[in-house]
Design a protein around this motif. Structure first.
Motif, mmCIF file in Angstrom:
data_model
loop_
_atom_site.group_PDB
_atom_site.id
_atom_site.type_symbol
_atom_site.label_atom_id
_atom_site.label_comp_id
_atom_site.label_asym_id
_atom_site.label_seq_id
_atom_site.Cartn_x
_atom_site.Cartn_y
_atom_site.Cartn_z
ATOM 1 N N ALA A 244 1.379 5.911 -4.182
ATOM 2 C CA ALA A 244 1.683 5.342 -2.336
ATOM 3 C C ALA A 244 0.688 4.738 -2.354
ATOM 4 O O ALA A 244 -0.591 4.769 -2.400
ATOM 5 N N ASP A 246 0.599 3.038 2.052
ATOM 6 C CA ASP A 246 0.956 2.974 3.118
ATOM 7 C C ASP A 246 0.566 1.705 4.129
ATOM 8 O O ASP A 246 -0.454 0.789 3.636
ATOM 9 N N ASN A 247 0.181 1.708 5.381
ATOM 10 C CA ASN A 247 -0.277 0.984 5.872
ATOM 11 C C ASN A 247 -1.900 0.193 5.763
ATOM 12 O O ASN A 247 -2.062 -1.077 6.135
ATOM 13 N N ASN A 248 -2.632 1.355 5.379
ATOM 14 C CA ASN A 248 -3.368 0.799 4.853
ATOM 15 C C ASN A 248 -4.061 0.331 3.212
ATOM 16 O O ASN A 248 -4.798 0.320 1.902
ATOM 17 N N PHE A 251 -3.438 4.907 -1.466
ATOM 18 C CA PHE A 251 -3.871 5.503 -0.728
ATOM 19 C C PHE A 251 -4.297 6.803 -1.863
ATOM 20 O O PHE A 251 -3.206 7.547 -2.639
ATOM 21 N N THR A 275 4.420 -5.190 0.335
ATOM 22 C CA THR A 275 4.274 -4.682 1.886
ATOM 23 C C THR A 275 3.633 -5.731 2.531
ATOM 24 O O THR A 275 3.397 -5.972 3.520
ATOM 25 N N ARG A 283 -10.794 2.914 3.157
ATOM 26 C CA ARG A 283 -9.959 3.299 2.296
ATOM 27 C C ARG A 283 -10.542 2.378 1.253
ATOM 28 O O ARG A 283 -10.873 2.552 -0.041
#
Length: 493
Positions: A244, A246-248, A251, A275, A283
């Protein structure tokens, strides 16, 4: 002398033996219209002439024509003849299965399981230019005259070596030009021997999959991600594990799974595709630490990082730790034009020599003259100048499209705040079928990508990828309003 149409119909009729002749003739003409063999607007021969050439009765041809006229495939024009319609009748997709020669059937059945899966998952579009195709730069703004002058200058004194196969992973001049450019623009640390020039990113991934992965090895890929990379890995027998985003960015799992560790970890850290998320420092460090621990290679696809419209450029993941297990991939498809078919890999020194040998063995690289021209284009400063010009142009077009989305749909529809790249994501409510919306827009000449098609697993988010780079400034609003009408029609259904 028989016409080409007559020869075609005779060959098709010979493969059909069931049913009356007028029905078989009707089927042959109908299928030829549907698959484009007989083009829209074409004039068909008079019934008397076609009957003579087919050696059948005029009534047979008239019966076939009459049925096609009744169903809307043909129309007549007084004094001019019979023509193929410009608009297919409703339900035309329910076609009769064409009769295929035995060899064609065997060819279709001969595809491997991997090949058949590839064809069912293929996402390449027949449309590669127009509003709002993602990932395509404004190729009309490329300085073709300047490129031609460099080419003409070099070709006059070209060495024989540049007219044969590549032996060193590409042109040494282009490899060195990339070393100098990447050090400044992307903070990538490398020497020329680490660089392999490839014909596109797909070829780079194909080489990595063949040389670094055994059958059954796995690769972590971002979820969502570009299906082209997934398909190249899968056709090489690599198991795809979606992770997945995410905004960083990607993950990594916090708990070590019981399954074997991945062989490859494929990421787009500077501008996640599709995205737009940017992978933060923490990260990045976590990802590199994980790769070191489990013996994986991180494949960094830096496909469009040159186009960031605010803030400072984001350094490449490859530059973060000396000797990191990172394979950096860049491309000229976004900065110059896709048809150039030039990408490149920066490999760790431990891999570079043998990978060069494998590249020469598998792909017999060439196009040295084009690579030499590109090397001069970079070394003389034209490449950096072109990027600066295009960055201003694309930033302006992105702002224009963003304003339209906010005006028509509100802030919830514009969650892509990366302010970078060649596309943005327009979010849609979950009840909107983004695949159907994209299909409807395509029927009106607007080519967008449904966000949900980039996911391997459910649930997927709904939205559209809108490429703004290849849309003229004054065409953005009219094209977007066509898209809005398609959205309104779907909501009414």
């Amino acid at each position: 002398m028989r016409s080409l149409l007559t020869d075609f119909l005779l060959s098709q009729l010979s493969a059909r033996t069931d049913g009356p002749l007028h029905r078989r003739l009707y089927d042959c003409i109908r299928l030829a219209i549907l698959d484009g063999g007989i083009r829209s607007g074409s004039r068909l021969p008079p019934t008397r002439d076609l009957a003579k050439e087919l050696s059948c009765s005029r009534n047979t041809v008239s019966a076939a024509y009459d049925q096609l006229l009744a169903e809307g495939y043909l129309f007549t024009r007084a004094g001019s003849g019979t023509f193929v319609t410009d608009h297919m009748p409703d339900g035309f997709m329910a076609t009769v299965e064409p009769v295929l020669p035995d060899c064609s059937r065997r060819a279709i059945e001969a595809f491997s399981g991997r090949g058949a899966r590839l064809l069912t998952q293929a996402g390449a579009s027949p449309h590669q230019w127009g509003a709002f195709i993602p990932g395509v730069p404004d190729v009309s703004s490329f300085p073709h005259s300047l490129w031609r002058r460099i080419h003409s200058r070099l070709i006059r004194r070209i060495k024989p070596d540049y007219l044969t196969y590549s032996r060193m992973g590409g042109s040494p001049e282009l490899q060195q030009a990339l070393v100098d450019y990447l050090r400044v623009a992307r903070s990538v640390n490398c020497v020329a021997e680490q660089i392999i020039i490839t014909e596109g990113t797909h070829q780079a991934i194909d080489l990595l999959a063949k040389m670094l992965c055994n059958d059954g090895d796995s690769a972590w890929i971002e979820e969502p991600s570009y299906w082209g990379i997934r398909n190249v890995l899968a056709i090489n027998g690599v198991e795809i594990i979606p992770i997945a985003v995410d905004n960083n960015g990607l993950f990594p799992p916090t708990n070590r799974p019981e399954t074997p560790p991945p062989r490859l970890i494929c990421v787009t850290p500077s501008h996640q595709y599709p995205t737009g998320a940017v992978m933060g420092l923490q990260r990045r460090q976590l990802l590199l630490s994980l790769a070191q621990e489990c013996g994986a290679w991180v494949v960094e696809d830096d496909y469009d990082s040159e186009f960031r419209f605010s803030g400072n450029p984001i350094p490449a993941l490859q530059s973060l730790v000396p000797g990191a297990p990172v394979i950096y991939i860049g491309t000229f498809s976004k900065t110059l034009y896709p048809g150039l078919r030039i990408s490149y890999m920066v490999l760790p020194l431990a891999l570079a020599g043998e990978m060069r040998r494998a590249h020469s063995e598998l792909y017999r690289g060439g196009h040295w003259i084009t690579q030499l021209v590109l090397a001069q284009f970079i070394a003389e400063g034209h490449y950096a100048s072109h990027i600066r010009r295009m960055r201003l142009l694309y930033g302006k077009r992105r702002s224009a499209l963003s304003r339209l989305i906010l005006r028509e749909l509100g802030p919830d529809a514009l969650r892509d705040d990366s302010n970078a790249g060649l596309h943005l994501v327009m979010s849609l409510p979950d009840e909107v079928d983004d695949v159907a919306l994209a299909r409807s827009a395509g029927e009106h000449g607007i080519y967008v990508r449904p966000l949900s098609s980039y996911y391997l697993t459910a649930p997927s988010k709904k939205g559209l990828l809108l490429g703004y780079a290849c849309v003229e400034d004054d065409a953005i609003e009219p094209a977007f309003m066509v898209l809005m009408r398609c959205l309104a029609q779907q909501r009414q259904q």
